[in-house]
Scaffold this active site. Structure first.
Site, PDB file in Angstrom:
ATOM      1  N   GLU A 279     -10.198   4.039  13.002  1.00 44.76           N
ATOM      2  CA  GLU A 279      -8.919   4.145  12.311  1.00 44.76           C
ATOM      3  C   GLU A 279      -8.304   2.761  12.087  1.00 44.76           C
ATOM      4  O   GLU A 279      -7.686   2.503  11.042  1.00 44.76           O
ATOM      5  CB  GLU A 279      -7.957   5.025  13.114  1.00 44.76           C
ATOM      6  CG  GLU A 279      -8.333   6.497  13.136  1.00 44.76           C
ATOM      7  CD  GLU A 279      -8.373   7.103  11.743  1.00 44.76           C
ATOM      8  OE1 GLU A 279      -7.364   6.991  11.023  1.00 44.76           O
ATOM      9  OE2 GLU A 279      -9.424   7.641  11.353  1.00 44.76           O
ATOM     10  N   TRP A 282      -9.866   1.302   9.105  1.00 49.52           N
ATOM     11  CA  TRP A 282      -9.252   1.768   7.858  1.00 49.52           C
ATOM     12  C   TRP A 282      -8.028   0.920   7.524  1.00 49.52           C
ATOM     13  O   TRP A 282      -7.780   0.599   6.357  1.00 49.52           O
ATOM     14  CB  TRP A 282      -8.836   3.235   7.974  1.00 49.52           C
ATOM     15  CG  TRP A 282      -9.894   4.209   7.588  1.00 49.52           C
ATOM     16  CD1 TRP A 282     -10.692   4.946   8.413  1.00 49.52           C
ATOM     17  CD2 TRP A 282     -10.292   4.575   6.251  1.00 49.52           C
ATOM     18  NE1 TRP A 282     -11.559   5.735   7.697  1.00 49.52           N
ATOM     19  CE2 TRP A 282     -11.330   5.533   6.362  1.00 49.52           C
ATOM     20  CE3 TRP A 282      -9.876   4.180   4.981  1.00 49.52           C
ATOM     21  CZ2 TRP A 282     -11.935   6.103   5.246  1.00 49.52           C
ATOM     22  CZ3 TRP A 282     -10.488   4.757   3.861  1.00 49.52           C
ATOM     23  CH2 TRP A 282     -11.502   5.699   4.004  1.00 49.52           C
ATOM     24  N   TRP A 311       2.174  13.606 -15.134  1.00 48.91           N
ATOM     25  CA  TRP A 311       2.669  14.204 -13.899  1.00 48.91           C
ATOM     26  C   TRP A 311       3.846  15.134 -14.181  1.00 48.91           C
ATOM     27  O   TRP A 311       4.570  14.975 -15.165  1.00 48.91           O
ATOM     28  CB  TRP A 311       3.108  13.104 -12.922  1.00 48.91           C
ATOM     29  CG  TRP A 311       2.027  12.134 -12.550  1.00 48.91           C
ATOM     30  CD1 TRP A 311       1.874  10.869 -13.010  1.00 48.91           C
ATOM     31  CD2 TRP A 311       0.937  12.361 -11.650  1.00 48.91           C
ATOM     32  NE1 TRP A 311       0.763  10.278 -12.456  1.00 48.91           N
ATOM     33  CE2 TRP A 311       0.158  11.172 -11.613  1.00 48.91           C
ATOM     34  CE3 TRP A 311       0.530  13.446 -10.875  1.00 48.91           C
ATOM     35  CZ2 TRP A 311      -0.979  11.038 -10.836  1.00 48.91           C
ATOM     36  CZ3 TRP A 311      -0.608  13.325 -10.088  1.00 48.91           C
ATOM     37  CH2 TRP A 311      -1.358  12.136 -10.083  1.00 48.91           C
ATOM     38  N   ASN A 346      -0.565  11.917  11.336  1.00 50.20           N
ATOM     39  CA  ASN A 346      -1.445  11.527  10.234  1.00 50.20           C
ATOM     40  C   ASN A 346      -2.031  12.722   9.488  1.00 50.20           C
ATOM     41  O   ASN A 346      -2.136  12.697   8.258  1.00 50.20           O
ATOM     42  CB  ASN A 346      -2.578  10.637  10.754  1.00 50.20           C
ATOM     43  CG  ASN A 346      -3.363  10.006   9.607  1.00 50.20           C
ATOM     44  OD1 ASN A 346      -2.811   9.326   8.761  1.00 50.20           O
ATOM     45  ND2 ASN A 346      -4.663  10.278   9.543  1.00 50.20           N
ATOM     46  N   TRP A 364       2.283  10.383  -7.563  1.00 51.63           N
ATOM     47  CA  TRP A 364       2.067   9.975  -6.180  1.00 51.63           C
ATOM     48  C   TRP A 364       2.956   8.800  -5.778  1.00 51.63           C
ATOM     49  O   TRP A 364       3.298   8.629  -4.603  1.00 51.63           O
ATOM     50  CB  TRP A 364       0.595   9.608  -5.944  1.00 51.63           C
ATOM     51  CG  TRP A 364       0.085   8.503  -6.828  1.00 51.63           C
ATOM     52  CD1 TRP A 364      -0.478   8.634  -8.065  1.00 51.63           C
ATOM     53  CD2 TRP A 364       0.117   7.094  -6.561  1.00 51.63           C
ATOM     54  NE1 TRP A 364      -0.805   7.402  -8.580  1.00 51.63           N
ATOM     55  CE2 TRP A 364      -0.458   6.438  -7.684  1.00 51.63           C
ATOM     56  CE3 TRP A 364       0.570   6.324  -5.486  1.00 51.63           C
ATOM     57  CZ2 TRP A 364      -0.586   5.045  -7.750  1.00 51.63           C
ATOM     58  CZ3 TRP A 364       0.450   4.944  -5.557  1.00 51.63           C
ATOM     59  CH2 TRP A 364      -0.126   4.321  -6.677  1.00 51.63           C
ATOM     60  N   TRP A 387      -1.748   7.282   0.110  1.00 49.30           N
ATOM     61  CA  TRP A 387      -1.276   8.089  -1.012  1.00 49.30           C
ATOM     62  C   TRP A 387      -2.300   8.126  -2.139  1.00 49.30           C
ATOM     63  O   TRP A 387      -2.533   9.187  -2.747  1.00 49.30           O
ATOM     64  CB  TRP A 387       0.074   7.561  -1.509  1.00 49.30           C
ATOM     65  CG  TRP A 387       1.194   8.221  -0.768  1.00 49.30           C
ATOM     66  CD1 TRP A 387       1.864   7.750   0.311  1.00 49.30           C
ATOM     67  CD2 TRP A 387       1.739   9.520  -1.045  1.00 49.30           C
ATOM     68  NE1 TRP A 387       2.788   8.670   0.749  1.00 49.30           N
ATOM     69  CE2 TRP A 387       2.736   9.763  -0.079  1.00 49.30           C
ATOM     70  CE3 TRP A 387       1.483  10.493  -2.004  1.00 49.30           C
ATOM     71  CZ2 TRP A 387       3.475  10.947  -0.047  1.00 49.30           C
ATOM     72  CZ3 TRP A 387       2.216  11.669  -1.986  1.00 49.30           C
ATOM     73  CH2 TRP A 387       3.195  11.893  -1.022  1.00 49.30           C
TER      74      TRP A 387
END
Length: 473
Positions: A279, A282, A311, A346, A364, A387
């Site tokens: 993690e 990441w 959107w 998360n 987003w 996102w």
């Protein structure tokens, strides 16, 4: 390194920003090796607003500054806070400070986002006109050097990045840097003039580096080995909850790595297999992406064709999402946790983001902004990466046809409804099956919202909208 004969005659300044710690701090440690030091922290409240930083994060920052200054005073190191409106004001403020205190060398740890890089470049240029030399140190990455492919290009897929990252990590020195030497007897602590802090959940995140270290070691010794099996269940305290300290630099990367390795070695495990370490990889991945592809910091998707998506502009749906009134219990519990604590689990971040971007089909970027405005651990690169992953617009993102079913997610990761009951108390008396998707009559009886969208039809519409982009690639 400066020569030994002039070392003590030169005053060093350590300039701190989002690296509010005295241990494992490259700029602080290496500057102290060169002679007596001062420390300055720059605060830019208006810039934080422009970058959508939450009041919770700025308030935790204020507390960390106070405890840092108190600790530095015990080392005999003077520290000052400079508050200006924005990054634009920093070069002149630092120049004036350096001239007042006869500073000749300024040390700082590098930042990655483009505005921060531009700020640092302008500072170095302006100080250079006064003969003041700057000493940029490695940024707060687990692997500080660029992680590149064999062709020397940035990775766009996480898995090969992680493999290379792990190889580089294994070869580097992972001992945390010690605290700076005590340069004089303790000096009087002077309370910094902080006027931009409000209240936040200090009962959860104490503004103290030592508290952060205790949480780190407690997690690595008692929870890390079960992290993989527990991390997806929001009702279970299986995560580290250290992200706010990492976001503000109260914990250093080598501290985390050292704790992981030490705990794994003592338990007979292989630290390279740590899922929590993955993690952290990441986090490095998203931060390096932001550095390698600056357009990500400018509101652009990694996949350019997705900028043509139309959107949904229905503000009432977006507002219902922000307030935790969507009629989908797990989504509402997630949003209410964010609004009440400044933090979100998360797994719930993925569920909430997928719901907004794929089912409500809102842009987003609106969700990214809302999260940053409320998260105590908001980091631009990680928030943007998360996102864009959820919205299928980003680098190594979820496939566009992957749309989380919030009810199935709820049944899987909060099977008894314990988390929902905590944050959606109007549903607390429902049984473990009904709580994930109450009937119409149950909703009326509990005073709970009806669903604002139909999952099946909105899922089909989202997939169709992304399918139209295939010919644009």
């Amino acid at each position: 390194m400066l020569s030994e004969d002039v070392k003590m005659d030169i005053k060093q300044l350590v300039w701190l920003r989002n690296d509010l710690r005295w241990l494992d701090n490259p700029a602080l440690y290496y500057a102290a090796l060169e002679g007596n030091i001062r420390v300055v922290v720059t605060a830019t409240p208006e810039q934080w607003k422009i970058h959508n930083e939450s009041s919770a994060k700025t308030s935790l920052r204020a507390g960390l500054i106070r405890t840092l200054f108190r600790k530095l005073a015990s080392f005999g190191i003077p520290a000052d806070l400079i508050t200006v409106a924005s990054f634009h004001d920093i070069p002149g403020a630092l120049e004036s400070y350096c001239l007042t205190h006869e500073i000749k060398h300024v040390w700082f740890n590098q930042d990655i986002p483009i505005h921060e890089q531009q700020r640092d470049q302008k500072v170095s240029i302006q100080l250079g006109t006064q003969g003041i030399k700057t000493h940029p140190q490695n940024t707060d990455l687990m692997v500080p050097n660029p992680v590149l492919s064999q062709q020397g290009t940035p990775f766009k897929i996480f898995t090969p990045f992680f493999k290379r990252w792990l190889t580089l990590l294994s070869a580097q020195d992972w001992q945390p840097l010690p605290k700076p030497k005590i340069q004089n007897t303790a000096i009087e602590y002077v309370e910094p003039d902080i006027r931009w802090a409000t209240t936040y959940r200090e009962d959860i995140w104490a503004p103290d580096q030592e508290e952060a270290q205790q949480k780190l070691w407690h997690f690595c010794y008692t929870k890390e080995e079960r992290y993989q099996e527990q991390r997806n269940y929001p009702a279970t305290p299986g995560t580290s909850s250290l992200s706010p300290y990492l976001a503000l630099g109260a914990l250093g990367p080598r501290e985390c790595l050292f704790a992981i390795q030490y705990a794994c070695d003592n338990k007979g495990g292989n630290w390279k297999d740590s899922i929590w370490l993955k993690e952290l990889a990441w986090r490095d991945f998203y931060r390096q992406l932001m550095g390698n592809f600056p357009f990500l910091a400018m509101g652009k998707p990694f996949k350019p064709e997705t900028d043509f998506i139309r959107w949904n502009q229905d503000e009432s749906l977006f507002l219902a999402w922000t307030q935790g009134n969507t009629g989908f219990p797990i989504v509402d519990a997630a949003m209410r946790q964010l609004n009440q604590t400044g933090w979100m689990h998360n797994r719930l971040r993925m569920i909430a983001a997928s719901f907004l971007s794929k089912l409500i089909f809102a842009d987003w970027r609106k969700g990214e902004k809302y999260f940053m405005e409320h998260l105590i651990d908001g980091e631009f690169s990680s928030n943007n990466g998360g996102w864009q992953w959820s919205a299928s617009t980003g680098c190594d993102a979820a496939p566009y046809f992957r749309v989380f079913n919030p009810t199935r997610q709820s049944e899987t990761y909060d099977s008894n409804g314990d988390f929902i009951r905590r944050f959606v108390p109007e549903l607390k008396d429902l049984d473990a099956k009904s709580i994930h998707n109450p009937s119409h009559s149950q909703r009326l009886e509990c005073g709970y919202s009806l669903p604002i969208i139909d999952y099946k039809t909105t899922r089909i519409a989202a997939i169709a909208a992304f399918s139209e982009l295939k010919n644009m690639r």
